[in-house]
Design a protein around this motif. Structure first.
Motif, PDB file in Angstrom:
ATOM      1  N   ASN A 191       0.575  -0.752  -0.366  1.00  0.00           N
ATOM      2  CA  ASN A 191      -0.153   0.355  -0.586  1.00  0.00           C
ATOM      3  C   ASN A 191       0.960   0.943  -0.149  1.00  0.00           C
ATOM      4  OD1 ASN A 191      -2.305   2.409   0.091  1.00  0.00           O
ATOM      5  ND2 ASN A 191      -2.871   0.859   1.647  1.00  0.00           N
ATOM      6  N   PRO A 192       0.780   2.323  -1.408  1.00  0.00           N
ATOM      7  CA  PRO A 192       1.955   3.224  -0.969  1.00  0.00           C
ATOM      8  C   PRO A 192       1.329   4.310   0.152  1.00  0.00           C
ATOM      9  CG  PRO A 192       0.013   3.012  -3.212  1.00  0.00           C
ATOM     10  CD  PRO A 192      -0.087   2.162  -2.652  1.00  0.00           C
ATOM     11  N   ARG A 193      -0.407   4.007   0.492  1.00  0.00           N
ATOM     12  CA  ARG A 193       0.004   5.452   1.049  1.00  0.00           C
ATOM     13  C   ARG A 193       0.356   5.615   2.270  1.00  0.00           C
ATOM     14  NH1 ARG A 193      -6.624   4.959   0.391  1.00  0.00           N
ATOM     15  NH2 ARG A 193      -6.551   6.883   1.113  1.00  0.00           N
ATOM     16  N   TYR A 194       0.705   4.845   2.462  1.00  0.00           N
ATOM     17  CA  TYR A 194       1.736   4.731   3.941  1.00  0.00           C
ATOM     18  C   TYR A 194       3.144   5.376   3.694  1.00  0.00           C
ATOM     19  CZ  TYR A 194      -1.049   0.516   5.607  1.00  0.00           C
ATOM     20  OH  TYR A 194      -2.514   0.010   6.104  1.00  0.00           O
ATOM     21  N   THR A 195       3.490   5.861   2.814  1.00  0.00           N
ATOM     22  CA  THR A 195       4.413   6.852   1.958  1.00  0.00           C
ATOM     23  C   THR A 195       3.903   8.255   2.863  1.00  0.00           C
ATOM     24  OG1 THR A 195       3.753   7.339  -0.097  1.00  0.00           O
ATOM     25  CG2 THR A 195       5.543   5.203   0.699  1.00  0.00           C
ATOM     26  N   GLY A 196       2.934   8.457   3.164  1.00  0.00           N
ATOM     27  CA  GLY A 196       2.008  10.031   3.342  1.00  0.00           C
ATOM     28  C   GLY A 196       1.933  10.504   1.915  1.00  0.00           C
ATOM     29  N   ASN A 233      -5.383  -1.716 -11.211  1.00  0.00           N
ATOM     30  CA  ASN A 233      -4.365  -1.401 -12.591  1.00  0.00           C
ATOM     31  C   ASN A 233      -2.939  -1.615 -11.938  1.00  0.00           C
ATOM     32  OD1 ASN A 233      -6.986  -0.093 -13.877  1.00  0.00           O
ATOM     33  ND2 ASN A 233      -6.958   1.428 -12.183  1.00  0.00           N
ATOM     34  N   GLU A 234      -2.427  -1.281 -13.542  1.00  0.00           N
ATOM     35  CA  GLU A 234      -0.778  -1.068 -13.412  1.00  0.00           C
ATOM     36  C   GLU A 234      -0.531  -0.051 -13.033  1.00  0.00           C
ATOM     37  OE1 GLU A 234       0.644  -3.793 -14.688  1.00  0.00           O
ATOM     38  OE2 GLU A 234      -0.502  -4.676 -15.694  1.00  0.00           O
ATOM     39  N   LYS A 235       1.009  -0.086 -12.143  1.00  0.00           N
ATOM     40  CA  LYS A 235       0.641   0.730 -11.149  1.00  0.00           C
ATOM     41  C   LYS A 235       0.964   2.440 -11.997  1.00  0.00           C
ATOM     42  CE  LYS A 235       3.683  -1.831  -7.638  1.00  0.00           C
ATOM     43  NZ  LYS A 235       4.706  -2.437  -7.301  1.00  0.00           N
ATOM     44  N   GLY A 236       1.128   2.035 -13.613  1.00  0.00           N
ATOM     45  CA  GLY A 236       1.811   2.989 -14.052  1.00  0.00           C
ATOM     46  C   GLY A 236       0.150   4.224 -14.302  1.00  0.00           C
ATOM     47  N   GLU A 237      -0.471   3.035 -14.307  1.00  0.00           N
ATOM     48  CA  GLU A 237      -1.935   4.386 -13.944  1.00  0.00           C
ATOM     49  C   GLU A 237      -2.619   4.873 -13.061  1.00  0.00           C
ATOM     50  OE1 GLU A 237      -4.920   1.308 -15.812  1.00  0.00           O
ATOM     51  OE2 GLU A 237      -3.379   0.277 -17.310  1.00  0.00           O
ATOM     52  N   TRP A 238      -1.542   4.633 -11.769  1.00  0.00           N
ATOM     53  CA  TRP A 238      -2.229   4.472 -10.402  1.00  0.00           C
ATOM     54  C   TRP A 238      -1.716   6.724 -10.306  1.00  0.00           C
ATOM     55  CZ3 TRP A 238       0.811   1.595  -6.300  1.00  0.00           C
ATOM     56  CH2 TRP A 238       0.354   0.389  -6.904  1.00  0.00           C
ATOM     57  N   ILE A 239      -3.056   6.956  -9.785  1.00  0.00           N
ATOM     58  CA  ILE A 239      -3.051   9.108  -9.934  1.00  0.00           C
ATOM     59  C   ILE A 239      -1.987   8.768  -8.319  1.00  0.00           C
ATOM     60  CG2 ILE A 239      -4.029  10.934 -10.189  1.00  0.00           C
ATOM     61  CD1 ILE A 239      -4.151   9.632 -11.854  1.00  0.00           C
ATOM     62  N   TRP A 240      -1.258   9.155  -8.049  1.00  0.00           N
ATOM     63  CA  TRP A 240      -0.530  10.384  -6.925  1.00  0.00           C
ATOM     64  C   TRP A 240      -0.900  11.746  -6.618  1.00  0.00           C
ATOM     65  CZ3 TRP A 240       3.428   7.089  -4.000  1.00  0.00           C
ATOM     66  CH2 TRP A 240       3.086   5.844  -4.327  1.00  0.00           C
ATOM     67  N   SER A 241      -0.752  12.443  -5.673  1.00  0.00           N
ATOM     68  CA  SER A 241      -1.164  13.223  -4.768  1.00  0.00           C
ATOM     69  C   SER A 241       0.922  14.049  -5.653  1.00  0.00           C
ATOM     70  CB  SER A 241      -1.503  13.359  -3.413  1.00  0.00           C
ATOM     71  OG  SER A 241      -0.301  13.112  -2.685  1.00  0.00           O
ATOM     72  N   ALA A 242       0.997  14.943  -5.406  1.00  0.00           N
ATOM     73  CA  ALA A 242       1.782  15.832  -5.975  1.00  0.00           C
ATOM     74  C   ALA A 242       2.728  16.097  -4.346  1.00  0.00           C
ATOM     75  CB  ALA A 242       1.710  17.282  -6.390  1.00  0.00           C
ATOM     76  N   GLU A 243       2.444  16.470  -3.837  1.00  0.00           N
ATOM     77  CA  GLU A 243       2.639  17.010  -2.352  1.00  0.00           C
ATOM     78  C   GLU A 243       2.364  15.425  -1.574  1.00  0.00           C
ATOM     79  OE1 GLU A 243       5.170  18.827  -1.794  1.00  0.00           O
ATOM     80  OE2 GLU A 243       4.597  19.927  -3.595  1.00  0.00           O
ATOM     81  N   VAL A 244       2.712  15.175   0.099  1.00  0.00           N
ATOM     82  CA  VAL A 244       2.598  14.526   0.972  1.00  0.00           C
ATOM     83  C   VAL A 244       1.631  14.900   1.808  1.00  0.00           C
ATOM     84  CG1 VAL A 244       3.756  13.699   3.435  1.00  0.00           C
ATOM     85  CG2 VAL A 244       5.259  13.486   1.358  1.00  0.00           C
ATOM     86  N   THR A 245       0.396  13.949   1.589  1.00  0.00           N
ATOM     87  CA  THR A 245      -0.768  14.964   2.541  1.00  0.00           C
ATOM     88  C   THR A 245      -1.004  14.163   3.960  1.00  0.00           C
ATOM     89  OG1 THR A 245      -2.172  13.153   1.485  1.00  0.00           O
ATOM     90  CG2 THR A 245      -1.708  14.523   0.340  1.00  0.00           C
TER      91      THR A 245
END
Length: 553
Positions: A258-263, A293-305
């Motif tokens: 889960n990438p959301r643990y990165t903030g 989805n493939e990881k390249g299709e994930w939408i990441w926030s530009a900043e730590v939220t």
């Protein structure tokens, strides 16, 4: 002569529509159309159902179709729809209208100014056009919503709802940014570390980097009595209570991925695909499947939220290690024939009571129960890591027992026992509990409808109604299974069983698929007790052959 009309309408609560006001304007439009021709005597209104669902899969539309077939006691002569685009989607009109015509029920819609003429090509074209428009409108809404959510996640890093990841909890950050929603009292939230679960997440990442495997980490957490994600937040995980609080390696894997643990706020990790229920019968419609989805299709926030639980470097290291452990997929060997399991769905584990699953090993059919050791310990059960049973160790003895049970010398006694057991089968306490649950659900549904009429929040009430409706359906099934139908007589049972022929000969000559069907028809239930090396066999042909619930042993 004035006609009796049934009104049908539908509203979806996905975009915060108010069911009460939506029904009111659809019914008003319908009443204006039929003024002077008749009156509405029955209404069918689906709340929270997607327009893409066929009529047979919408509760109220399905109920209308059922009532349609009751020619003798039907209370209406025609159906009026105030908004066809809400009722018909895609080709649904062409699949539904012939049913109304067959049963002699008219269809009235405003778009044709009254009754739809089954012989008019113009009417058919108009109604098909509205079905296409309905489909186009739904697709436009989906694109608009997804685009907006992607933008909010990427540029604003906004928390977009859903269950917070294990290790976080929700914190209120003020009024909702949409003024209309803020006026309704809706609030905006963000993620903040859970003081109990956040240290566990950090420990999982650190343990994995130290070389501990997924199962090792899961078993260590379970042994220390640390609640699993579902046990830590049981109100959001009512569907996952069987583990008793034990950790599964799949839960550890999900946390590590889960990438959301990165903030960062990460959206669109999964998508909803609509697959046909049956490619051979398109009229059954679609079912929604969640796919990654493939990881390249994930939408990441530009900043730590939100506050990170692990840094990006740690997360990337874990992903690299996990990727190196992924096995290369080998081409699947095409089986010349489908593997047959004679006891599929009929064999149960005598230790935990769970149904045993089938698998082939060294070319022979086996059944196993893999109720993991830590799960069983949490429930106070001494359960082996795996319980195995080979099929060919059971079937010969099973066939011999069936041959004795249903041979001519024993058949009368067997049928008498079955008939007696069938008559006494009703589970009084379970039936009464189910009846009380149905009554309670009906009362709550009435209260929720009253709340809607009084102006309560439509989305909230619709959620309550969906939960109670599901609960009522479960209670209705429990009542039917606890209450037997008319008990068959001894003569009827004997005739049914004799119709199968010589049991031993039937079993000897049947192909595997037919043999499995025969075991199922006999209502067999086998329970394997590994400590005693014995299989307890029960047969309930009265339940299956007579189409009811009951039977004997």
């Amino acid at each position: 002569m004035l006609k009796r009309f049934a009104f049908y309408g539908r509203v979806s609560t996905e975009d915060q529509q108010d069911p009460a006001s939506s029904k009111a304007w659809q019914l008003s439009r319908s009443s204006q159309l039929i003024e002077g021709h008749g009156e509405v005597v029955a209404d069918y209104f689906d709340i929270g159902q997607s327009r893409s669902l066929p009529w047979k899969r919408r509760p109220e539309a399905s109920r209308l179709l059922d009532d349609l077939r009751r020619r003798d006691d039907r209370t209406f002569d025609a159906v009026v729809i105030g908004e066809p685009a809400r009722a018909f989607y895609g080709q649904q009109f062409g699949l539904t209208f012939p049913t109304l015509v067959h049963y002699g029920v008219e269809l009235w819609v405003p778009e044709v100014g009254g009754r739809v003429d089954p012989d008019s090509e113009a009417h058919d074209l108009v109604m098909s056009l509205y079905g296409g428009m309905s489909k186009g409108e739904r697709n436009r809404i989906k694109v608009r919503v997804r685009t907006a959510m992607a933008s909010q996640a990427a540029t604003e890093g906004r928390y977009l709802g859903g269950r917070p990841p294990y290790g976080y909890q929700l914190a209120d950050v003020g009024a909702h940014p949409n003024p209309a929603k803020a006026a309704d009292g809706k609030r905006q939230h963000r993620l903040e570390p859970d003081p109990v679960a956040a240290p566990v997440v950090r420990r999982i990442f650190a343990g994995y980097l130290d070389g501990h495997g997924l199962r090792s980490i899961a078993e260590a957490l379970t042994a220390e009595g640390i609640a699993s994600p579902s046990a830590h937040d049981p109100s959001r995980n009512r569907h996952r209570q069987h583990s008793g609080g034990a950790w599964a390696h799949s839960a550890v894997r999900a946390i590590l991925h889960n990438p959301r643990y990165t903030g960062h706020q990460v959206w669109a990790r999964q998508r909803k695909d609509e697959d046909l229920l049956d490619p051979e019968d398109v009229a059954l419609g679609h079912r929604t499947r969640m796919r990654w989805n493939e990881k390249g299709e994930w939408i990441w926030s530009a900043e730590v939220t939100h506050e990170p639980l692990v840094d990006m470097e740690t997360f990337d290291q874990v992903q690299a290690i996990m990727a190196s452990h992924v096995r290369v997929a080998r081409p699947k060997t095409v089986m010349p024939t489908e593997r047959a399991y004679l006891l599929r769905g009929l064999l149960f584990c005598g230790v935990c009571g769970r149904r045993m699953g089938g698998n082939y090993n060294h070319g022979k059919a086996h059944y196993r129960c893999t109720f993991r050791e830590q799960y069983a310990q949490k429930k106070g059960i001494e359960h082996p890591r795996t319980v195995y049973l080979r099929e060919d160790k059971v079937v010969p003895a099973l066939d011999e027992w069936l041959g004795q049970l249903f041979n001519p010398d024993n058949l009368d006694a067997t049928c008498e026992q079955l008939a007696a057991a069938y008559e006494q089968h009703e589970d009084t306490s379970r039936a009464e509990q189910a009846r009380q649950s149905i009554g309670d659900c009906d009362q709550r549904l009435s209260q929720y409808r009253a709340a809607l009429d009084a102006g309560a929040d439509a989305a909230t009430v619709a959620g309550w109604m969906a939960e109670v409706t599901a609960e009522r359906n479960r209670a209705d099934i429990a009542l039917r299974t606890a209450t037997p139908a008319d008990a068959p007589t001894v003569a009827e049972l004997r005739g049914l069983i004799e119709g199968l022929g010589d049991m031993v000969a039937v079993l000897a000559n049947a192909d595997p698929k037919q043999r499995a069907e025969l075991y199922e028809t006999l209502g067999l239930r086998l329970t394997w007790h590994p400590d005693d090396r014995k299989v307890l066999v029960e047969a309930q042909p009265a339940r299956v052959l007579a189409g009811g619930v009951g039977g004997g042993t």
